[in-house]
Design a protein around this motif. Structure first.
Motif, PDB file in Angstrom:
ATOM      1  N   TYR A  68       0.176  11.883 -11.078  1.00 32.16           N
ATOM      2  CA  TYR A  68       0.381  11.455  -9.684  1.00 32.16           C
ATOM      3  C   TYR A  68       1.109  12.518  -8.877  1.00 32.16           C
ATOM      4  CZ  TYR A  68      -1.065   6.799 -11.124  1.00 32.16           C
ATOM      5  OH  TYR A  68      -1.790   5.741 -11.596  1.00 32.16           O
ATOM      6  N   ARG A  69       0.626  12.681  -7.648  1.00 34.95           N
ATOM      7  CA  ARG A  69       1.255  13.651  -6.741  1.00 34.95           C
ATOM      8  C   ARG A  69       0.634  13.486  -5.351  1.00 34.95           C
ATOM      9  NH1 ARG A  69       4.607  17.570  -8.040  1.00 34.95           N
ATOM     10  NH2 ARG A  69       4.966  19.316  -6.606  1.00 34.95           N
ATOM     11  N   GLY A  70       1.444  13.625  -4.329  1.00 35.40           N
ATOM     12  CA  GLY A  70       0.935  13.626  -2.957  1.00 35.40           C
ATOM     13  C   GLY A  70       0.301  12.323  -2.504  1.00 35.40           C
ATOM     14  N   LEU A  71       0.768  11.189  -3.016  1.00 30.76           N
ATOM     15  CA  LEU A  71       0.150   9.910  -2.653  1.00 30.76           C
ATOM     16  C   LEU A  71       0.382   9.532  -1.189  1.00 30.76           C
ATOM     17  CD1 LEU A  71       0.904   7.746  -5.827  1.00 30.76           C
ATOM     18  CD2 LEU A  71      -1.260   8.779  -5.157  1.00 30.76           C
ATOM     19  N   THR A  72       1.403  10.115  -0.556  1.00 30.17           N
ATOM     20  CA  THR A  72       1.680   9.807   0.854  1.00 30.17           C
ATOM     21  C   THR A  72       0.494  10.172   1.746  1.00 30.17           C
ATOM     22  OG1 THR A  72       4.019  10.258   0.455  1.00 30.17           O
ATOM     23  CG2 THR A  72       3.307  10.197   2.745  1.00 30.17           C
ATOM     24  N   GLN A  73      -0.284  11.163   1.332  1.00 29.40           N
ATOM     25  CA  GLN A  73      -1.383  11.629   2.174  1.00 29.40           C
ATOM     26  C   GLN A  73      -2.474  10.578   2.356  1.00 29.40           C
ATOM     27  OE1 GLN A  73      -2.800  15.565   1.011  1.00 29.40           O
ATOM     28  NE2 GLN A  73      -0.813  16.035   0.096  1.00 29.40           N
ATOM     29  N   HIS A  74      -2.746   9.782   1.328  1.00 29.59           N
ATOM     30  CA  HIS A  74      -3.825   8.793   1.462  1.00 29.59           C
ATOM     31  C   HIS A  74      -3.381   7.354   1.164  1.00 29.59           C
ATOM     32  CE1 HIS A  74      -4.269   8.948  -2.979  1.00 29.59           C
ATOM     33  NE2 HIS A  74      -4.040  10.235  -2.826  1.00 29.59           N
ATOM     34  N   MET A  75      -2.081   7.161   0.842  1.00 31.50           N
ATOM     35  CA  MET A  75      -1.542   5.802   0.661  1.00 31.50           C
ATOM     36  C   MET A  75      -0.203   5.702   1.385  1.00 31.50           C
ATOM     37  SD  MET A  75      -2.411   5.018  -3.370  1.00 31.50           S
ATOM     38  CE  MET A  75      -1.987   3.285  -3.228  1.00 31.50           C
ATOM     39  N   PRO A  76      -0.193   5.868   2.715  1.00 30.49           N
ATOM     40  CA  PRO A  76       1.089   5.898   3.449  1.00 30.49           C
ATOM     41  C   PRO A  76       1.855   4.576   3.412  1.00 30.49           C
ATOM     42  CG  PRO A  76      -0.780   5.858   4.961  1.00 30.49           C
ATOM     43  CD  PRO A  76      -1.352   6.085   3.604  1.00 30.49           C
ATOM     44  N   VAL A  77       1.152   3.453   3.508  1.00 27.20           N
ATOM     45  CA  VAL A  77       1.840   2.152   3.497  1.00 27.20           C
ATOM     46  C   VAL A  77       2.479   1.900   2.128  1.00 27.20           C
ATOM     47  CG1 VAL A  77       1.587  -0.343   3.814  1.00 27.20           C
ATOM     48  CG2 VAL A  77       0.258   1.239   5.239  1.00 27.20           C
ATOM     49  N   TRP A  78       1.721   2.212   1.061  1.00 22.94           N
ATOM     50  CA  TRP A  78       2.285   2.079  -0.281  1.00 22.94           C
ATOM     51  C   TRP A  78       3.516   2.966  -0.427  1.00 22.94           C
ATOM     52  CZ3 TRP A  78       3.392   5.634  -4.020  1.00 22.94           C
ATOM     53  CH2 TRP A  78       3.737   5.131  -5.280  1.00 22.94           C
ATOM     54  N   SER A  79       3.437   4.184   0.090  1.00 23.59           N
ATOM     55  CA  SER A  79       4.553   5.121  -0.026  1.00 23.59           C
ATOM     56  C   SER A  79       5.805   4.598   0.665  1.00 23.59           C
ATOM     57  CB  SER A  79       4.166   6.481   0.564  1.00 23.59           C
ATOM     58  OG  SER A  79       3.071   7.037  -0.128  1.00 23.59           O
ATOM     59  N   ILE A  80       5.634   3.982   1.825  1.00 23.22           N
ATOM     60  CA  ILE A  80       6.785   3.428   2.545  1.00 23.22           C
ATOM     61  C   ILE A  80       7.389   2.266   1.754  1.00 23.22           C
ATOM     62  CG2 ILE A  80       7.483   2.170   4.622  1.00 23.22           C
ATOM     63  CD1 ILE A  80       5.377   3.825   6.147  1.00 23.22           C
ATOM     64  N   MET A  81       6.546   1.378   1.265  1.00 17.74           N
ATOM     65  CA  MET A  81       7.026   0.241   0.482  1.00 17.74           C
ATOM     66  C   MET A  81       7.756   0.710  -0.778  1.00 17.74           C
ATOM     67  SD  MET A  81       6.484  -2.767   1.711  1.00 17.74           S
ATOM     68  CE  MET A  81       5.510  -3.701   2.871  1.00 17.74           C
ATOM     69  N   PHE A  82       7.157   1.642  -1.486  1.00 19.02           N
ATOM     70  CA  PHE A  82       7.753   2.143  -2.721  1.00 19.02           C
ATOM     71  C   PHE A  82       9.084   2.835  -2.426  1.00 19.02           C
ATOM     72  CE2 PHE A  82       7.639   5.173  -6.478  1.00 19.02           C
ATOM     73  CZ  PHE A  82       7.950   4.181  -7.411  1.00 19.02           C
ATOM     74  N   PHE A  83       9.142   3.541  -1.296  1.00 15.94           N
ATOM     75  CA  PHE A  83      10.378   4.213  -0.905  1.00 15.94           C
ATOM     76  C   PHE A  83      11.496   3.208  -0.633  1.00 15.94           C
ATOM     77  CE2 PHE A  83      13.003   6.039   2.592  1.00 15.94           C
ATOM     78  CZ  PHE A  83      13.624   7.042   1.855  1.00 15.94           C
ATOM     79  N   LEU A  84      11.187   2.149   0.101  1.00 20.32           N
ATOM     80  CA  LEU A  84      12.203   1.150   0.438  1.00 20.32           C
ATOM     81  C   LEU A  84      12.716   0.430  -0.809  1.00 20.32           C
ATOM     82  CD1 LEU A  84      10.626  -0.361   3.689  1.00 20.32           C
ATOM     83  CD2 LEU A  84      12.619   1.152   3.521  1.00 20.32           C
ATOM     84  N   PHE A  85      11.813   0.087  -1.716  1.00 14.96           N
ATOM     85  CA  PHE A  85      12.253  -0.586  -2.943  1.00 14.96           C
ATOM     86  C   PHE A  85      12.995   0.375  -3.876  1.00 14.96           C
ATOM     87  CE2 PHE A  85       8.797  -3.658  -1.837  1.00 14.96           C
ATOM     88  CZ  PHE A  85       9.622  -4.755  -1.691  1.00 14.96           C
ATOM     89  N   THR A  86      12.630   1.654  -3.834  1.00 13.42           N
ATOM     90  CA  THR A  86      13.382   2.641  -4.610  1.00 13.42           C
ATOM     91  C   THR A  86      14.805   2.757  -4.084  1.00 13.42           C
ATOM     92  OG1 THR A  86      11.383   3.903  -5.129  1.00 13.42           O
ATOM     93  CG2 THR A  86      13.476   5.053  -5.343  1.00 13.42           C
ATOM     94  N   LEU A  87      14.953   2.754  -2.756  1.00  9.00           N
ATOM     95  CA  LEU A  87      16.297   2.761  -2.164  1.00  9.00           C
ATOM     96  C   LEU A  87      17.078   1.526  -2.589  1.00  9.00           C
ATOM     97  CD1 LEU A  87      15.667   4.013   1.500  1.00  9.00           C
ATOM     98  CD2 LEU A  87      16.527   5.315  -0.447  1.00  9.00           C
ATOM     99  N   GLY A  88      16.401   0.374  -2.625  1.00  8.39           N
ATOM    100  CA  GLY A  88      17.067  -0.838  -3.087  1.00  8.39           C
ATOM    101  C   GLY A  88      17.503  -0.724  -4.530  1.00  8.39           C
ATOM    102  N   ASN A  89      16.661  -0.122  -5.356  1.00 10.65           N
ATOM    103  CA  ASN A  89      16.964  -0.011  -6.780  1.00 10.65           C
ATOM    104  C   ASN A  89      18.153   0.906  -7.049  1.00 10.65           C
ATOM    105  OD1 ASN A  89      16.132  -0.873  -9.445  1.00 10.65           O
ATOM    106  ND2 ASN A  89      15.490   1.225  -9.824  1.00 10.65           N
ATOM    107  N   ILE A  90      18.352   1.910  -6.181  1.00 11.13           N
ATOM    108  CA  ILE A  90      19.499   2.808  -6.359  1.00 11.13           C
ATOM    109  C   ILE A  90      20.693   2.340  -5.538  1.00 11.13           C
ATOM    110  CG2 ILE A  90      17.999   4.757  -6.871  1.00 11.13           C
ATOM    111  CD1 ILE A  90      18.433   5.835  -4.128  1.00 11.13           C
ATOM    112  N   ALA A  91      20.598   1.145  -4.961  1.00 14.96           N
ATOM    113  CA  ALA A  91      21.734   0.467  -4.318  1.00 14.96           C
ATOM    114  C   ALA A  91      22.274   1.222  -3.104  1.00 14.96           C
ATOM    115  CB  ALA A  91      22.846   0.210  -5.336  1.00 14.96           C
TER     116      ALA A  91
END
Length: 456
Positions: free
Chosen positions: A334-357
């Protein structure tokens, strides 16, 4: 009302059986049943009187709210065979999980605690994702069953000592401190496997990797909380002297588990294993709060368990979204998923921020309160446990950077972004994560009186 929570999923089982071979109808019946159970739990929560000192709704416990129960199965399309039996197993599991949290008899608690293994064993072993699913199912079953045998022996000793297994009788029973220590170890061995703590953690990554999405969600969202609930309800409440005596042991093992699991997460290449090992670290942080003997620590650990029950399943959903499209969970592809999955990337980013508190997330409130309480109990081990926050940021940011940014992977062709069903599955979890982080008092106020009474 408690009876309604227990009966509704069973009625869903009957509805699924009567649906014949109509797969679409079976799914709708199961989903309706789970949603109705969720609504009933919200009604219970709304009717809960946080100023009343005692049990409410006959058999509920003030420190546990039933919104922990997962009501919607996110594996709407991923299960292809034996759908009827999968839904039946899932609804039976839901009933047993609710029962674990509401029964007031120690023996009934043990029966429900162990009965959960049966449908979960089937969900992993039959509807798992890969070839090792049978191995993972047996490992999950045998590890947890073996650990729980020590709790059964402790329950038998309590019954012959006190003459009852009723919680309200045991809460005021006079058990000698020496006897308490022996009984406490029996409960500890059972709950330590379920947390899981090092070295009893081997079953969890295997179970997560091989389970279907629904299995991973229930495992991360609810099953891992059974141990925390057991520690709070029985080990601390019934055996308080032994809990104080063994607090250094719990803190030492929890800190070792936090650091070990965090470093192990950094070297994983399977996306599901990364989230699974991060769960080990977060659940051991809750133990620091539970055994802190402070209001802040215990309430913080409860909030962190609720937060983990929201964020971790969301991360598993994000990973399975990728797996459904590319049929691999190996990170190097996996690499560069933001280019063709922007909504997924935003969701994954927000939950990653939640996971690192990060601040404003539910995990931040839970970890901040947990470490505040734990620091009052043991500053040195709390500081060492705090390394888990730094390491979680390390593996969280590294994982997101590796998957979302950079040049597009030459191994994978561009695929479509998340669809409407996947988006609507993630949005409620995202909403809950921020509501708990911005308005934590909504969840803390019902706990104050019960936690205060626990420490008296």
């Amino acid at each position: 009302m408690i009876l309604s929570l227990l009966v509704t999923p069973i009625l869903g089982v009957i509805g699924v059986i009567l649906s014949g071979e109509n797969t679409s109808l079976q799914k709708k019946v199961a989903l309706t049943s789970s949603l109705l159970t969720f609504v009933l739990s919200l009604v219970l929560w709304a009717g809960f009187d946080s100023n009343y000192n005692g049990f409410q709704f006959v058999s509920s416990f003030p420190t546990v709210t039933t919104q922990e129960v997962v009501g919607v199965d996110a594996s709407w399309e991923s299960i292809k065979t034996g759908i009827k039996y999968f839904l039946i197993a899932f609804l039976v599991l839901e009933t047993l999980l609710i029962a674990v949290f509401v029964v007031l008899d120690l023996l009934l608690f043990y029966i429900c605690f162990e009965s959960v293994l049966i449908p979960m064993f089937l969900i992993i072993g039959i509807w798992g994702a890969r070839e090792r699913k049978i191995h993972a199912a047996y490992q999950f079953f045998l590890y947890t069953l073996l650990g729980s045998l020590f709790m059964l022996l402790a329950i038998l000793v309590i019954y012959f000592e006190v003459g009852s297994t009723d919680y309200q009788v045991l809460a005021v029973a006079d058990i000698s401190e020496t006897r308490q220590r022996i009984l406490w170890l029996g409960f500890f061995l059972s709950f330590a496997v379920k947390v899981p703590m090092i070295p009893f953690h081997i079953w969890l990554p295997e179970a997560h990797v091989e389970a279907s999405l629904a299995g991973s969600i229930i495992l991360a969202g609810v099953l891992l909380k059974l141990a925390g609930y057991g520690f709070l309800r029985y080990s601390i409440a019934i055996l308080p002297d032994a809990s104080v005596f063994f607090t250094p042991l719990v803190y030492s093992l929890a800190v070792i588990s936090i650091i070990y699991s965090s470093f192990t997460t950094l070297r994983q290449v399977d996306l599901k294993k990364i989230i699974a090992y991060s769960s080990v670290g977060h659940m051991n942080i809750t133990l620091l709060g539970l055994f802190s003997n402070t209001i802040q620590g215990i309430e913080g650990s409860l909030i962190l368990m609720l937060a983990h029950g929201v964020v971790s399943p969301a991360l598993f959903i994000c990973v399975v979204i990728l797996y459904d499209r590319y049929h691999t969970r190996l990170l190097k592809y996996y690499r560069g998923l933001t280019q063709h999955m922007p909504v997924w990337s935003i969701m994954f980013f927000l939950f990653t921020l939640g996971n690192i508190a990060v601040p404003l997330s539910a995990n931040f409130v839970g970890e901040f309160m947990t470490f505040t309480g734990a620091f009052q109990q043991n500053p040195v081990l709390t500081v060492l446990g705090g390394l888990g926050m730094i390491l979680s940021a390390a593996y969280g940011i590294w994982l997101y950077n590796r998957t979302a940014f950079g040049a597009q992977s030459r191994y994978l062709a561009p695929m479509g972004d998340i669809n409407r069903r996947e988006f609507m599955t993630l949005v409620p979890l995202l909403f809950l994560m921020f509501v708990m982080g911005v308005f934590p008092n909504l969840f803390l106020e019902p706990m104050h009186l019960a936690v205060s009474n626990l420490l008296i």
